[in-house]
Motif scaffolding. Sequence first.
Motif, PDB file in Angstrom:
ATOM      1  N   HIS A 164       0.808  -1.218   0.000  1.00  0.00           N
ATOM      2  CA  HIS A 164       0.000   0.000   0.000  1.00  0.00           C
ATOM      3  C   HIS A 164       0.841   1.268   0.000  1.00  0.00           C
ATOM      4  CE1 HIS A 164       0.731  -0.514   4.360  1.00  0.00           C
ATOM      5  NE2 HIS A 164       0.635   0.796   4.418  1.00  0.00           N
ATOM      6  N   HIS A 165       2.127   1.155   0.287  1.00  0.00           N
ATOM      7  CA  HIS A 165       3.000   2.341   0.277  1.00  0.00           C
ATOM      8  C   HIS A 165       3.391   2.771  -1.148  1.00  0.00           C
ATOM      9  CE1 HIS A 165       3.429   2.572   4.565  1.00  0.00           C
ATOM     10  NE2 HIS A 165       3.996   1.397   4.674  1.00  0.00           N
ATOM     11  N   TRP A 166       3.154   1.929  -2.132  1.00  0.00           N
ATOM     12  CA  TRP A 166       3.711   2.151  -3.463  1.00  0.00           C
ATOM     13  C   TRP A 166       2.624   2.346  -4.509  1.00  0.00           C
ATOM     14  CZ3 TRP A 166       8.735   3.110  -3.261  1.00  0.00           C
ATOM     15  CH2 TRP A 166       9.415   2.681  -2.123  1.00  0.00           C
ATOM     16  N   SER A 167       2.847   3.240  -5.428  1.00  0.00           N
ATOM     17  CA  SER A 167       1.819   3.617  -6.405  1.00  0.00           C
ATOM     18  C   SER A 167       1.424   2.454  -7.310  1.00  0.00           C
ATOM     19  CB  SER A 167       2.311   4.792  -7.262  1.00  0.00           C
ATOM     20  OG  SER A 167       3.510   4.466  -7.928  1.00  0.00           O
ATOM     21  N   THR A 168       2.331   1.517  -7.533  1.00  0.00           N
ATOM     22  CA  THR A 168       2.021   0.368  -8.396  1.00  0.00           C
ATOM     23  C   THR A 168       1.421  -0.795  -7.618  1.00  0.00           C
ATOM     24  OG1 THR A 168       4.235  -0.557  -8.087  1.00  0.00           O
ATOM     25  CG2 THR A 168       3.909   0.958  -9.950  1.00  0.00           C
ATOM     26  N   THR A 226       5.972  12.724   1.088  1.00  0.00           N
ATOM     27  CA  THR A 226       5.273  13.330  -0.052  1.00  0.00           C
ATOM     28  C   THR A 226       6.212  14.179  -0.900  1.00  0.00           C
ATOM     29  OG1 THR A 226       4.628  15.414   1.023  1.00  0.00           O
ATOM     30  CG2 THR A 226       3.217  13.480   1.412  1.00  0.00           C
ATOM     31  N   LYS A 256       7.594   7.058  -6.999  1.00  0.00           N
ATOM     32  CA  LYS A 256       7.032   5.714  -6.913  1.00  0.00           C
ATOM     33  C   LYS A 256       6.201   5.472  -5.664  1.00  0.00           C
ATOM     34  CE  LYS A 256      10.563   3.433  -9.759  1.00  0.00           C
ATOM     35  NZ  LYS A 256       9.643   3.071 -10.840  1.00  0.00           N
ATOM     36  N   ALA A 258       3.129   5.831  -3.084  1.00  0.00           N
ATOM     37  CA  ALA A 258       1.715   6.130  -3.212  1.00  0.00           C
ATOM     38  C   ALA A 258       1.401   7.484  -2.592  1.00  0.00           C
ATOM     39  CB  ALA A 258       0.894   5.031  -2.531  1.00  0.00           C
ATOM     40  N   ALA A 259       0.383   8.142  -3.110  1.00  0.00           N
ATOM     41  CA  ALA A 259      -0.031   9.424  -2.548  1.00  0.00           C
ATOM     42  C   ALA A 259      -0.442   9.227  -1.100  1.00  0.00           C
ATOM     43  CB  ALA A 259      -1.189  10.002  -3.362  1.00  0.00           C
TER      44      ALA A 259
END
Length: 260
Positions: A164-168, A226, A256, A258-259
């Motif tokens: 969940h920490h990563w945009s992909t 961020t 890379k 996640a928001a």
Amino acid sequence: MPETDLDLLIKAAQASGEIAKTFFQNAPKTWDKDDNAGPVTEADLAVNTYLEDVLRTARPDYGWLSEESLDEPERQSSEYVFIIDPIDGTRSFIEGSRTWAHSLAIARDGRITAAAVLLPMRDMMFSAALDQGALLNGETLRVSSQKGFERSEILATRPVLEPHHWSTGTAPQFSRHHRPSLAYRLALIAQGRFDAMLTLRPSWEWDIAAGALIVSEAGGTISDKTGTALKFNNVDPRLNGVVAAGPNLHSEIIGKLAAA
């Protein structure tokens, strides 16, 4: 010639190391803080008492923020503030490991201006003053120029790999390493021994302040998770995670994540 803030911090860190050594591997009294905030030892408190006495006597108009002191709202109205972790890596100290550190910094209007991180059992004194570079035992430091995750050596705890920490939805491939002291992790980035440091959970200012200046003065980039520049002496002294690396790798990491 008046003693500079950096000279003051270096001398205080050295004296702190001598105090802590008298407790190290000597069965110091240890107990747990309230609210599962981690362990504390009599060594932490002895160093904190020394630092608060010496530093505040030397700079009585500076505010005070320390892990081992009650927070004082008055620091918010101070132009300058000490940000102190008497012993960063207390668990390592208790276990007899040598990777604990003293982390001392001064912030002016939210920006760190002087910093010292000492590992007494490794004879490593990291130091920096704003716009004057970063040093390890008097030798100039420079961050790694590494680009790309695949070849990177990164200091991070295991939870950083959670999807969940990563945009992909998947953590990039990289070589993960760990050191218990956040101040030491940041100093290692400044030294160029590792390429980046990530912590994605809320991080106390006293763990980060000194290392943040040492990284930036060694040519690195440091921000919250961020990508926002770090500001210190906040009402709530916690930062929104920390990412430290050389400029190119820092941008790639932020891109890379996640928001938030």
